[in-house]
Design a protein around this motif. Structure first.
Motif, PDB file in Angstrom:
ATOM      1  N   CYS A  36       0.855  -1.194   0.000  1.00  0.00           N
ATOM      2  CA  CYS A  36       0.000   0.000   0.000  1.00  0.00           C
ATOM      3  C   CYS A  36       0.888   1.241   0.000  1.00  0.00           C
ATOM      4  CB  CYS A  36      -0.909  -0.001   1.221  1.00  0.00           C
ATOM      5  SG  CYS A  36      -0.031   0.088   2.799  1.00  0.00           S
ATOM      6  N   ILE A  37       0.265   2.382  -0.127  1.00  0.00           N
ATOM      7  CA  ILE A  37       0.970   3.647   0.063  1.00  0.00           C
ATOM      8  C   ILE A  37       0.944   3.922   1.564  1.00  0.00           C
ATOM      9  CG2 ILE A  37       0.980   6.123  -0.443  1.00  0.00           C
ATOM     10  CD1 ILE A  37       1.527   4.342  -2.896  1.00  0.00           C
ATOM     11  N   GLY A  38       2.116   4.101   2.137  1.00  0.00           N
ATOM     12  CA  GLY A  38       2.165   4.275   3.583  1.00  0.00           C
ATOM     13  C   GLY A  38       3.463   4.886   4.067  1.00  0.00           C
ATOM     14  N   ASP A  39       3.619   4.880   5.356  1.00  0.00           N
ATOM     15  CA  ASP A  39       4.771   5.454   6.049  1.00  0.00           C
ATOM     16  C   ASP A  39       5.922   4.445   6.025  1.00  0.00           C
ATOM     17  OD1 ASP A  39       6.585   6.571   7.805  1.00  0.00           O
ATOM     18  OD2 ASP A  39       5.162   6.791   9.449  1.00  0.00           O
ATOM     19  N   PRO A  40       7.084   4.815   5.479  1.00  0.00           N
ATOM     20  CA  PRO A  40       8.202   3.876   5.444  1.00  0.00           C
ATOM     21  C   PRO A  40       8.681   3.467   6.839  1.00  0.00           C
ATOM     22  CG  PRO A  40       8.880   6.031   4.629  1.00  0.00           C
ATOM     23  CD  PRO A  40       7.401   6.081   4.819  1.00  0.00           C
ATOM     24  N   ALA A  41       8.394   4.254   7.858  1.00  0.00           N
ATOM     25  CA  ALA A  41       8.792   3.882   9.221  1.00  0.00           C
ATOM     26  C   ALA A  41       8.113   2.584   9.650  1.00  0.00           C
ATOM     27  CB  ALA A  41       8.471   5.001  10.209  1.00  0.00           C
ATOM     28  N   TYR A  42       6.914   2.323   9.135  1.00  0.00           N
ATOM     29  CA  TYR A  42       6.235   1.061   9.452  1.00  0.00           C
ATOM     30  C   TYR A  42       7.028  -0.119   8.911  1.00  0.00           C
ATOM     31  CZ  TYR A  42       2.904  -2.749   9.516  1.00  0.00           C
ATOM     32  OH  TYR A  42       2.308  -3.959   9.738  1.00  0.00           O
ATOM     33  N   GLU A  43       7.469  -0.001   7.682  1.00  0.00           N
ATOM     34  CA  GLU A  43       8.245  -1.071   7.058  1.00  0.00           C
ATOM     35  C   GLU A  43       9.545  -1.300   7.816  1.00  0.00           C
ATOM     36  OE1 GLU A  43       6.814  -3.101   4.964  1.00  0.00           O
ATOM     37  OE2 GLU A  43       7.216  -2.204   3.021  1.00  0.00           O
ATOM     38  N   PHE A  44      10.188  -0.226   8.186  1.00  0.00           N
ATOM     39  CA  PHE A  44      11.461  -0.337   8.881  1.00  0.00           C
ATOM     40  C   PHE A  44      11.280  -0.921  10.277  1.00  0.00           C
ATOM     41  CE2 PHE A  44      13.091   1.977   5.408  1.00  0.00           C
ATOM     42  CZ  PHE A  44      14.469   1.876   5.435  1.00  0.00           C
ATOM     43  N   TYR A  45      10.146  -0.686  10.902  1.00  0.00           N
ATOM     44  CA  TYR A  45       9.953  -1.257  12.232  1.00  0.00           C
ATOM     45  C   TYR A  45       9.915  -2.780  12.161  1.00  0.00           C
ATOM     46  CZ  TYR A  45       8.682  -2.702  16.748  1.00  0.00           C
ATOM     47  OH  TYR A  45       8.714  -3.347  17.944  1.00  0.00           O
ATOM     48  N   ARG A  46       9.282  -3.317  11.140  1.00  0.00           N
ATOM     49  CA  ARG A  46       9.253  -4.782  11.015  1.00  0.00           C
ATOM     50  C   ARG A  46      10.680  -5.321  10.878  1.00  0.00           C
ATOM     51  NH1 ARG A  46       4.288  -7.236   9.911  1.00  0.00           N
ATOM     52  NH2 ARG A  46       5.478  -9.055  10.554  1.00  0.00           N
ATOM     53  N   TYR A  76      13.185   7.311  13.653  1.00  0.00           N
ATOM     54  CA  TYR A  76      13.408   6.251  14.637  1.00  0.00           C
ATOM     55  C   TYR A  76      12.443   6.376  15.809  1.00  0.00           C
ATOM     56  CZ  TYR A  76      17.428   4.810  12.044  1.00  0.00           C
ATOM     57  OH  TYR A  76      18.231   4.347  11.035  1.00  0.00           O
ATOM     58  N   ASP A  77      12.153   7.589  16.195  1.00  0.00           N
ATOM     59  CA  ASP A  77      11.181   7.808  17.264  1.00  0.00           C
ATOM     60  C   ASP A  77       9.823   7.246  16.862  1.00  0.00           C
ATOM     61  OD1 ASP A  77      10.431   8.994  19.838  1.00  0.00           O
ATOM     62  OD2 ASP A  77       9.219  10.345  18.602  1.00  0.00           O
ATOM     63  N   GLN A  78       9.431   7.473  15.619  1.00  0.00           N
ATOM     64  CA  GLN A  78       8.157   6.960  15.112  1.00  0.00           C
ATOM     65  C   GLN A  78       8.149   5.428  15.152  1.00  0.00           C
ATOM     66  OE1 GLN A  78       5.541   8.576  14.540  1.00  0.00           O
ATOM     67  NE2 GLN A  78       4.273   7.503  13.098  1.00  0.00           N
ATOM     68  N   MET A  79       9.238   4.822  14.753  1.00  0.00           N
ATOM     69  CA  MET A  79       9.317   3.359  14.792  1.00  0.00           C
ATOM     70  C   MET A  79       9.167   2.850  16.213  1.00  0.00           C
ATOM     71  SD  MET A  79      12.290   1.955  12.236  1.00  0.00           S
ATOM     72  CE  MET A  79      13.487   2.211  13.495  1.00  0.00           C
ATOM     73  N   GLN A  80       9.892   3.456  17.132  1.00  0.00           N
ATOM     74  CA  GLN A  80       9.947   2.936  18.485  1.00  0.00           C
ATOM     75  C   GLN A  80       8.750   3.336  19.339  1.00  0.00           C
ATOM     76  OE1 GLN A  80      13.818   4.374  19.497  1.00  0.00           O
ATOM     77  NE2 GLN A  80      14.790   2.487  18.833  1.00  0.00           N
ATOM     78  N   ARG A  81       8.137   4.464  19.091  1.00  0.00           N
ATOM     79  CA  ARG A  81       7.052   4.917  19.953  1.00  0.00           C
ATOM     80  C   ARG A  81       5.668   4.583  19.423  1.00  0.00           C
ATOM     81  NH1 ARG A  81       7.211  10.722  21.447  1.00  0.00           N
ATOM     82  NH2 ARG A  81       5.821  10.015  23.081  1.00  0.00           N
ATOM     83  N   TYR A  82       5.548   4.326  18.133  1.00  0.00           N
ATOM     84  CA  TYR A  82       4.229   4.046  17.590  1.00  0.00           C
ATOM     85  C   TYR A  82       4.118   2.635  17.020  1.00  0.00           C
ATOM     86  CZ  TYR A  82       0.172   4.027  14.570  1.00  0.00           C
ATOM     87  OH  TYR A  82      -0.986   3.681  13.963  1.00  0.00           O
ATOM     88  N   TYR A  83       4.991   2.294  16.112  1.00  0.00           N
ATOM     89  CA  TYR A  83       4.807   1.043  15.384  1.00  0.00           C
ATOM     90  C   TYR A  83       5.017  -0.195  16.236  1.00  0.00           C
ATOM     91  CZ  TYR A  83       3.901   3.681  11.260  1.00  0.00           C
ATOM     92  OH  TYR A  83       3.328   4.542  10.362  1.00  0.00           O
ATOM     93  N   ARG A  84       5.775  -0.105  17.321  1.00  0.00           N
ATOM     94  CA  ARG A  84       5.885  -1.296  18.167  1.00  0.00           C
ATOM     95  C   ARG A  84       4.548  -1.631  18.801  1.00  0.00           C
ATOM     96  NH1 ARG A  84       9.419   0.241  23.467  1.00  0.00           N
ATOM     97  NH2 ARG A  84       8.345   2.165  23.932  1.00  0.00           N
ATOM     98  N   TYR A  85       3.732  -0.608  19.112  1.00  0.00           N
ATOM     99  CA  TYR A  85       2.383  -0.859  19.625  1.00  0.00           C
ATOM    100  C   TYR A  85       1.490  -1.409  18.515  1.00  0.00           C
ATOM    101  CZ  TYR A  85       3.792   1.992  23.582  1.00  0.00           C
ATOM    102  OH  TYR A  85       4.446   2.482  24.660  1.00  0.00           O
TER     103      TYR A  85
END
Length: 131
Positions: A36-46, A76-85
């Motif tokens: 999908c079209i989305g935030d690359p931080a989501y992909e990087f969190y995985r 990195y803040d976005q990965m660690q503070r949002y996507y882990r949840y």
């Protein structure tokens, strides 16, 4: 959490070690059903979840250097503070949908631990009834 103003891009949507074909080198990526079209931080969190911070920093640096990848100081803040949840909650919902009581208990425990780590207070037990 404050909303970020981020340029979206095409993401795989489920990029984890189970979808990366690797034998001495990456030979392919499979299962684009969640693309999908989305935030690359989501992909990087995985990737962060599967391979760790050092790997993700190397991949991020590679993309930033070789492709028109937006530099984002909150990445990195976005990965660690949002996507882990998000990831734990997504897995919890899937376990509920599959009526997998053992996995539900595991994911609830993970979520409680994440919340406890961030608010510093014990939480009441979360109870889910699976019909």
């Amino acid at each position: 959490m404050q909303q970020r103003n981020v340029a979206s891009c095409l993401i795989h949507g489920d990029l984890s070690y189970t979808h990366i074909l690797y034998q001495d080198t990456i030979s392919g990526i499979i299962d684009f059903g969640d693309a999908c079209i989305g935030d690359p931080a989501y992909e990087f969190y995985r990737l962060y979840e599967d391979y760790g911070e050092e790997f993700v920093r190397l991949v991020y640096l590679y993309y930033k250097t070789n492709y028109p990848f937006p530099f984002d100081v909150t990445f990195y803040d976005q990965m660690q503070r949002y996507y882990r949840y998000h990831t734990v909650f997504h897995e919890l919902l899937y376990a509920i949908q599959m009526r997998d009581k053992r996995n539900i208990k595991k994911r609830v425990t993970q979520y409680e631990e994440l919340l406890y780590d961030n608010i510093g207070n014990p939480l009441k037990r979360i109870v889910f009834f699976c019909i």
